[in-house]
Design an enzyme around this catalytic site. Structure first.
Site, PDB file in Angstrom:
ATOM      1  N   ASN A 208       1.008  -1.221  -0.122  1.00  0.00           N
ATOM      2  CA  ASN A 208       0.044  -0.079  -0.098  1.00  0.00           C
ATOM      3  C   ASN A 208       1.001   1.272  -0.006  1.00  0.00           C
ATOM      4  O   ASN A 208       2.057   1.226   0.031  1.00  0.00           O
ATOM      5  CB  ASN A 208      -1.093  -0.174   1.186  1.00  0.00           C
ATOM      6  CG  ASN A 208      -0.235  -0.015   2.547  1.00  0.00           C
ATOM      7  OD1 ASN A 208       0.432   0.831   2.647  1.00  0.00           O
ATOM      8  ND2 ASN A 208      -0.397  -1.234   3.284  1.00  0.00           N
ATOM      9  N   ASP A 276      -4.278  -6.153   4.953  1.00  0.00           N
ATOM     10  CA  ASP A 276      -5.324  -7.188   5.475  1.00  0.00           C
ATOM     11  C   ASP A 276      -5.165  -8.628   5.189  1.00  0.00           C
ATOM     12  O   ASP A 276      -5.425  -9.516   6.031  1.00  0.00           O
ATOM     13  CB  ASP A 276      -6.824  -6.613   5.088  1.00  0.00           C
ATOM     14  CG  ASP A 276      -7.001  -5.126   5.882  1.00  0.00           C
ATOM     15  OD1 ASP A 276      -6.577  -4.947   7.125  1.00  0.00           O
ATOM     16  OD2 ASP A 276      -7.272  -4.070   5.444  1.00  0.00           O
ATOM     17  N   LYS A 286       8.718 -17.798 -10.191  1.00  0.00           N
ATOM     18  CA  LYS A 286       8.020 -16.419 -10.678  1.00  0.00           C
ATOM     19  C   LYS A 286       6.723 -17.235 -11.506  1.00  0.00           C
ATOM     20  O   LYS A 286       7.139 -18.177 -12.389  1.00  0.00           O
ATOM     21  CB  LYS A 286       8.904 -16.005 -11.682  1.00  0.00           C
ATOM     22  CG  LYS A 286       8.402 -14.557 -12.386  1.00  0.00           C
ATOM     23  CD  LYS A 286       9.364 -13.792 -12.964  1.00  0.00           C
ATOM     24  CE  LYS A 286       8.370 -12.708 -14.010  1.00  0.00           C
ATOM     25  NZ  LYS A 286       9.110 -12.235 -14.986  1.00  0.00           N
ATOM     26  N   PRO A 303      -2.913 -11.587  10.474  1.00  0.00           N
ATOM     27  CA  PRO A 303      -3.069 -11.611  11.853  1.00  0.00           C
ATOM     28  C   PRO A 303      -3.471 -10.064  12.083  1.00  0.00           C
ATOM     29  O   PRO A 303      -2.739  -9.158  11.356  1.00  0.00           O
ATOM     30  CB  PRO A 303      -2.102 -12.028  12.784  1.00  0.00           C
ATOM     31  CG  PRO A 303      -1.151 -12.213  11.346  1.00  0.00           C
ATOM     32  CD  PRO A 303      -1.515 -12.283  10.093  1.00  0.00           C
ATOM     33  N   ASP A 304      -4.482  -9.447  12.931  1.00  0.00           N
ATOM     34  CA  ASP A 304      -4.569  -8.228  13.556  1.00  0.00           C
ATOM     35  C   ASP A 304      -3.809  -8.112  14.572  1.00  0.00           C
ATOM     36  O   ASP A 304      -3.817  -8.264  15.582  1.00  0.00           O
ATOM     37  CB  ASP A 304      -6.079  -7.736  13.729  1.00  0.00           C
ATOM     38  CG  ASP A 304      -6.077  -6.346  13.900  1.00  0.00           C
ATOM     39  OD1 ASP A 304      -5.531  -5.648  14.526  1.00  0.00           O
ATOM     40  OD2 ASP A 304      -7.207  -5.849  13.360  1.00  0.00           O
ATOM     41  N   ILE A 305      -2.482  -7.209  14.252  1.00  0.00           N
ATOM     42  CA  ILE A 305      -1.388  -7.179  15.339  1.00  0.00           C
ATOM     43  C   ILE A 305      -1.955  -6.403  16.507  1.00  0.00           C
ATOM     44  O   ILE A 305      -1.872  -6.474  17.633  1.00  0.00           O
ATOM     45  CB  ILE A 305      -0.276  -6.277  14.613  1.00  0.00           C
ATOM     46  CG1 ILE A 305       0.324  -7.219  13.510  1.00  0.00           C
ATOM     47  CG2 ILE A 305       0.884  -6.365  15.673  1.00  0.00           C
ATOM     48  CD1 ILE A 305       0.945  -6.473  12.335  1.00  0.00           C
ATOM     49  N   LYS A 337     -14.135   1.183  15.517  1.00  0.00           N
ATOM     50  CA  LYS A 337     -12.890   0.259  15.683  1.00  0.00           C
ATOM     51  C   LYS A 337     -12.326   0.079  16.899  1.00  0.00           C
ATOM     52  O   LYS A 337     -11.834  -0.946  17.192  1.00  0.00           O
ATOM     53  CB  LYS A 337     -11.977   0.871  14.540  1.00  0.00           C
ATOM     54  CG  LYS A 337     -10.799   0.131  14.263  1.00  0.00           C
ATOM     55  CD  LYS A 337      -9.873   0.762  13.169  1.00  0.00           C
ATOM     56  CE  LYS A 337     -10.647   0.628  11.717  1.00  0.00           C
ATOM     57  NZ  LYS A 337     -10.034   1.210  10.511  1.00  0.00           N
ATOM     58  N   LYS A 341     -11.451  -3.438  18.444  1.00  0.00           N
ATOM     59  CA  LYS A 341     -10.165  -3.892  18.592  1.00  0.00           C
ATOM     60  C   LYS A 341      -9.740  -4.125  19.917  1.00  0.00           C
ATOM     61  O   LYS A 341      -8.825  -4.664  20.356  1.00  0.00           O
ATOM     62  CB  LYS A 341      -9.069  -3.173  17.705  1.00  0.00           C
ATOM     63  CG  LYS A 341      -9.310  -2.888  16.250  1.00  0.00           C
ATOM     64  CD  LYS A 341      -8.078  -3.161  15.662  1.00  0.00           C
ATOM     65  CE  LYS A 341      -8.695  -2.870  13.926  1.00  0.00           C
ATOM     66  NZ  LYS A 341      -7.663  -3.365  12.999  1.00  0.00           N
TER      67      LYS A 341
END
Ligand code: C5P
Length: 398
Positions: A208, A276, A286, A303-305, A337, A341
């Site tokens: 990103n 995500d 390749k 994983p959501d750290i 959020k 979280k």
């Protein structure tokens, strides 16, 4: 506070020398004693009389002063200080320090000391960017010299760019950090920053636009307040800050492991833009382009750290801060959020096209806590970071 600390301040010969008068005042306000030393060139910019009046002490200027040699000696002079500060540190002084020259009192003191040294470079943009200066900087850092600044901005020579000496209060903060005297002294803080890269095959990846600017600024601001910072960073486009422990990672999974390995911590600030999803099956070689056949990628959730650390129970950092990059309903989404979280604060920002937040210098944020929402005005990311670091210091009782 700097009560009981003695700073040996070496003033170099640059236009920024005038800021040293203010620096001396700020240091004395905080209880520090200042022993001033001036180079010959410095005397062209500020007078020894002003410096000694503000310091309340005599200015040392000569290497070959027999009376002083009999009384104390230049070696002693540097050793009784808690910290040597060189400000402004000119290109000439940097070169002499890096090369180990000792032709005058200032450079002899720097060579003769075993006391930590902090320098605040100040020079013309081109001089700062010159390969020789950058080589000297790298050498000084390798020798353990701490550096504050230079900042970007308008310069007395009419040019714009890096080269302006750090402001007196920034130098004070760096001095406090170096002496372990800031409000975050003794606090260990994990900061995640930058993007993650999720491989598709050995040559391709998904990532990103995160530049790492905000996370880097936060780590810098925390260090300035004396924190010990573990900086877990993906492949960002800005260099990591000075004075932190840098842990470089590539994927979200690596980032989680690095964060877990860095625990325990007093606080954790998750400024990274973590992907995500990752590609479920990374191709070992390749992937070939085959005419008429498009590849199908299957994804797996990363994983959501932030959520993992915020919900970890035993060993959870006392303060867990997440970020929310939203394009609409910024505050409402951030509140949801925060609850989802389980973190303490969410720093919410609008990254809709046209806001210039991604990769830009400014940010408009809202701080969502258990007590409500604070809307901060648009400001430089560095200022957002400084304000946030202050809030962290208050929350941790600093
Ligand atoms: O869910 P979302 O990505 O919008 O949440 C953003 C916050 O969560 C940021 O603080 C980010 O660093 C953190 N995060 C994380 N691990 C993920 C995804 C987001 O730590 N996998």
């Amino acid at each position: 506070m700097l009560t009981g600390k003695r700073i040996l301040l070496i003033i170099g010969g640059g236009i920024a020398a005038y800021k040293c008068l203010d620096l001396i005042r700020r240091l004395r306000e905080r209880g520090a004693a200042v022993t001033p030393v001036m180079t010959r060139a410095a005397e062209e910019f500020v007078t020894p009389l002003s410096v000694s009046a503000l310091a309340g002490e005599e200015v040392h200027r000569d290497l070959f002063d027999l009376t002083k040699e009999a009384e104390m000696g230049h070696i002693q002079l540097s050793r009784v200080a808690d910290l040597l500060v060189v400000a402004p540190c000119t290109a000439d002084l940097m070169g002499k320090m890096a090369g180990g020259l000792a032709g005058d009192l200032a450079t002899t003191l720097l060579m003769a000391t075993d006391t930590p040294v902090l320098c605040a470079p100040a020079m013309n943009v081109r001089m700062w960017q010159h390969p020789a200066t950058q080589r000297n900087l790298a050498q000084l850092q390798a020798d353990g010299v701490a550096v504050v600044g230079p900042n970007d901005g308008d310069m007395a020579c009419g040019e714009f760019g890096p080269g302006r000496m750090a402001e007196p209060l920034e130098i004070v903060a760096a001095i406090e950090a170096r002496l372990g005297a800031g409000p975050l002294a003794g606090k260990r803080i994990i900061v995640t920053s930058g993007p993650t890269q999720e491989p598709i095959d050995p040559v391709r990846y998904i990532s990103n636009h995160s530049s790492g600017t905000q996370g880097t600024a936060i780590a810098t601001a925390l260090v300035a307040l004396g924190a010990e910072v573990v900086f877990v960073t993906g492949p960002a486009s800005v260099p990591p800050p000075q004075g932190v422990q840098v842990v470089r990672i590539t994927t979200a999974q690596d980032m989680l492991e690095a964060v877990q390995a860095a625990l325990p911590a007093d606080a954790a600030i998750f400024a990274a833009a973590v992907a995500d999803w990752r590609v479920a099956q990374v191709a070992e070689s390749k992937m070939k382009k085959t005419r008429g056949a498009l590849p199908t990628l299957e994804f797996a959730e990363n994983p959501d750290i932030l959520a993992t650390v915020a919900q970890m129970g035993d060993g959870r950092p006392g303060l867990v801060v997440g970020f929310a990059a939203e394009t609409d309903e910024v505050v409402a989404n951030a509140q949801a959020k925060r609850a989802r979280k389980g973190c303490d604060w969410i720093v919410a920002n609008d990254v809709a096209t046209g806001t210039g937040t991604f990769g830009g210098a400014d940010n408009t944020v809202h701080i969502v806590t258990g007590d409500g929402v604070e809307d901060w005005p648009r400001m430089a990311k560095a200022q957002v970071a400084e304000r946030l670091a202050q809030r962290v210091a208050e929350a941790l009782g600093g």
